[in-house]
Motif scaffolding. Structure first.
Motif, PDB file in Angstrom:
ATOM      1  N   THR A   1       7.434  41.418 -50.706  1.00  0.00           N
ATOM      2  CA  THR A   1       6.430  40.661 -49.963  1.00  0.00           C
ATOM      3  C   THR A   1       6.927  39.246 -49.668  1.00  0.00           C
ATOM      4  O   THR A   1       6.785  38.748 -48.548  1.00  0.00           O
ATOM      5  CB  THR A   1       5.103  40.623 -50.741  1.00  0.00           C
ATOM      6  N   GLU A   2       7.530  38.604 -50.672  1.00  0.00           N
ATOM      7  CA  GLU A   2       8.063  37.258 -50.478  1.00  0.00           C
ATOM      8  C   GLU A   2       9.163  37.246 -49.425  1.00  0.00           C
ATOM      9  O   GLU A   2       9.213  36.356 -48.569  1.00  0.00           O
ATOM     10  CB  GLU A   2       8.593  36.696 -51.797  1.00  0.00           C
ATOM     11  N   GLU A   3      10.038  38.231 -49.465  1.00  0.00           N
ATOM     12  CA  GLU A   3      11.121  38.300 -48.482  1.00  0.00           C
ATOM     13  C   GLU A   3      10.568  38.548 -47.087  1.00  0.00           C
ATOM     14  O   GLU A   3      11.022  37.944 -46.109  1.00  0.00           O
ATOM     15  CB  GLU A   3      12.120  39.395 -48.859  1.00  0.00           C
ATOM     16  N   ARG A   4       9.575  39.417 -46.974  1.00  0.00           N
ATOM     17  CA  ARG A   4       8.946  39.670 -45.673  1.00  0.00           C
ATOM     18  C   ARG A   4       8.322  38.389 -45.131  1.00  0.00           C
ATOM     19  O   ARG A   4       8.468  38.064 -43.949  1.00  0.00           O
ATOM     20  CB  ARG A   4       7.884  40.767 -45.787  1.00  0.00           C
ATOM     21  N   GLN A   5       7.644  37.632 -45.998  1.00  0.00           N
ATOM     22  CA  GLN A   5       7.016  36.384 -45.566  1.00  0.00           C
ATOM     23  C   GLN A   5       8.062  35.369 -45.091  1.00  0.00           C
ATOM     24  O   GLN A   5       7.850  34.675 -44.091  1.00  0.00           O
ATOM     25  CB  GLN A   5       6.169  35.803 -46.697  1.00  0.00           C
ATOM     26  N   ARG A   6       9.209  35.300 -45.792  1.00  0.00           N
ATOM     27  CA  ARG A   6      10.280  34.402 -45.364  1.00  0.00           C
ATOM     28  C   ARG A   6      10.809  34.804 -43.985  1.00  0.00           C
ATOM     29  O   ARG A   6      11.027  33.956 -43.125  1.00  0.00           O
ATOM     30  CB  ARG A   6      11.434  34.409 -46.372  1.00  0.00           C
ATOM     31  N   LYS A   7      10.985  36.086 -43.791  1.00  0.00           N
ATOM     32  CA  LYS A   7      11.500  36.569 -42.501  1.00  0.00           C
ATOM     33  C   LYS A   7      10.490  36.351 -41.380  1.00  0.00           C
ATOM     34  O   LYS A   7      10.863  35.965 -40.276  1.00  0.00           O
ATOM     35  CB  LYS A   7      11.890  38.038 -42.596  1.00  0.00           C
ATOM     36  N   GLU A   8       9.215  36.580 -41.660  1.00  0.00           N
ATOM     37  CA  GLU A   8       8.185  36.353 -40.649  1.00  0.00           C
ATOM     38  C   GLU A   8       8.097  34.873 -40.296  1.00  0.00           C
ATOM     39  O   GLU A   8       7.925  34.516 -39.121  1.00  0.00           O
ATOM     40  CB  GLU A   8       6.835  36.884 -41.128  1.00  0.00           C
TER      41      GLU A   8
ATOM     42  N   ARG B   1       8.664  33.264 -36.652  1.00  0.00           N
ATOM     43  CA  ARG B   1       7.673  32.389 -36.007  1.00  0.00           C
ATOM     44  C   ARG B   1       8.321  31.072 -35.585  1.00  0.00           C
ATOM     45  O   ARG B   1       8.053  30.560 -34.495  1.00  0.00           O
ATOM     46  CB  ARG B   1       6.481  32.133 -36.935  1.00  0.00           C
ATOM     47  N   ALA B   2       9.162  30.517 -36.462  1.00  0.00           N
ATOM     48  CA  ALA B   2       9.838  29.257 -36.139  1.00  0.00           C
ATOM     49  C   ALA B   2      10.751  29.437 -34.936  1.00  0.00           C
ATOM     50  O   ALA B   2      10.777  28.596 -34.030  1.00  0.00           O
ATOM     51  CB  ALA B   2      10.625  28.759 -37.351  1.00  0.00           C
ATOM     52  N   ALA B   3      11.504  30.521 -34.902  1.00  0.00           N
ATOM     53  CA  ALA B   3      12.394  30.786 -33.771  1.00  0.00           C
ATOM     54  C   ALA B   3      11.592  31.015 -32.500  1.00  0.00           C
ATOM     55  O   ALA B   3      11.948  30.501 -31.432  1.00  0.00           O
ATOM     56  CB  ALA B   3      13.284  31.984 -34.069  1.00  0.00           C
ATOM     57  N   ASP B   4      10.506  31.772 -32.608  1.00  0.00           N
ATOM     58  CA  ASP B   4       9.670  32.036 -31.435  1.00  0.00           C
ATOM     59  C   ASP B   4       9.095  30.742 -30.869  1.00  0.00           C
ATOM     60  O   ASP B   4       9.062  30.534 -29.664  1.00  0.00           O
ATOM     61  CB  ASP B   4       8.534  33.002 -31.772  1.00  0.00           C
ATOM     62  N   SER B   5       8.646  29.825 -31.741  1.00  0.00           N
ATOM     63  CA  SER B   5       8.062  28.579 -31.260  1.00  0.00           C
ATOM     64  C   SER B   5       9.131  27.657 -30.683  1.00  0.00           C
ATOM     65  O   SER B   5       8.891  26.920 -29.739  1.00  0.00           O
ATOM     66  CB  SER B   5       7.273  27.875 -32.359  1.00  0.00           C
ATOM     67  N   PHE B   6      10.343  27.703 -31.248  1.00  0.00           N
ATOM     68  CA  PHE B   6      11.434  26.870 -30.745  1.00  0.00           C
ATOM     69  C   PHE B   6      11.892  27.344 -29.376  1.00  0.00           C
ATOM     70  O   PHE B   6      12.177  26.531 -28.488  1.00  0.00           O
ATOM     71  CB  PHE B   6      12.610  26.899 -31.728  1.00  0.00           C
TER      72      PHE B   6
END
Length: 64
Positions: free
Chosen positions: A43-50, A54-59
Motif C-alpha cells: 500500500t505504501e509503495e502504491r501510494q508513493r507511485k501514485e 500525480r506530480a508528473a501529471d501536474s508538471f
C-alpha cells in the motif's frame, strides 16, 4: 564472479493458496501478521507511485 543462481534463496514464509489445514492457530496468526505487514508495504509503495504520477501529471499538464 557470483551469479544469481549461486545465491541462497530465502525460504518462502507463505505461499498463496497453500494448504493451511496442517497449521496451528499460532502459526496462522503469524502468517496473518506477515501478510498484513506485506499489505501495508504494498500500500505504501502504491501510494508513493501514485503521488509520483500525480506530480508528473501536474508538471506536464498542458497549458490552456
Amino acid at each position: 564472479m557470483i551469479f544469481d543462481e549461486d545465491k541462497p534463496k530465502k525460504p518462502v514464509s507463505h505461499e498463496i493458496g497453500s494448504d493451511l489445514s496442517f497449521l496451528s492457530a499460532d502459526e496462522l496468526n503469524a502468517r496473518i501478521s506477515l501478510l498484513e505487514a506485506e499489505i501495508a508495504r504494498l500500500t505504501e509503495e502504491r501510494q508513493r507511485k501514485e503521488a509520483g504520477k500525480r506530480a508528473a501529471d501536474s508538471f506536464f499538464k498542458p497549458k490552456v
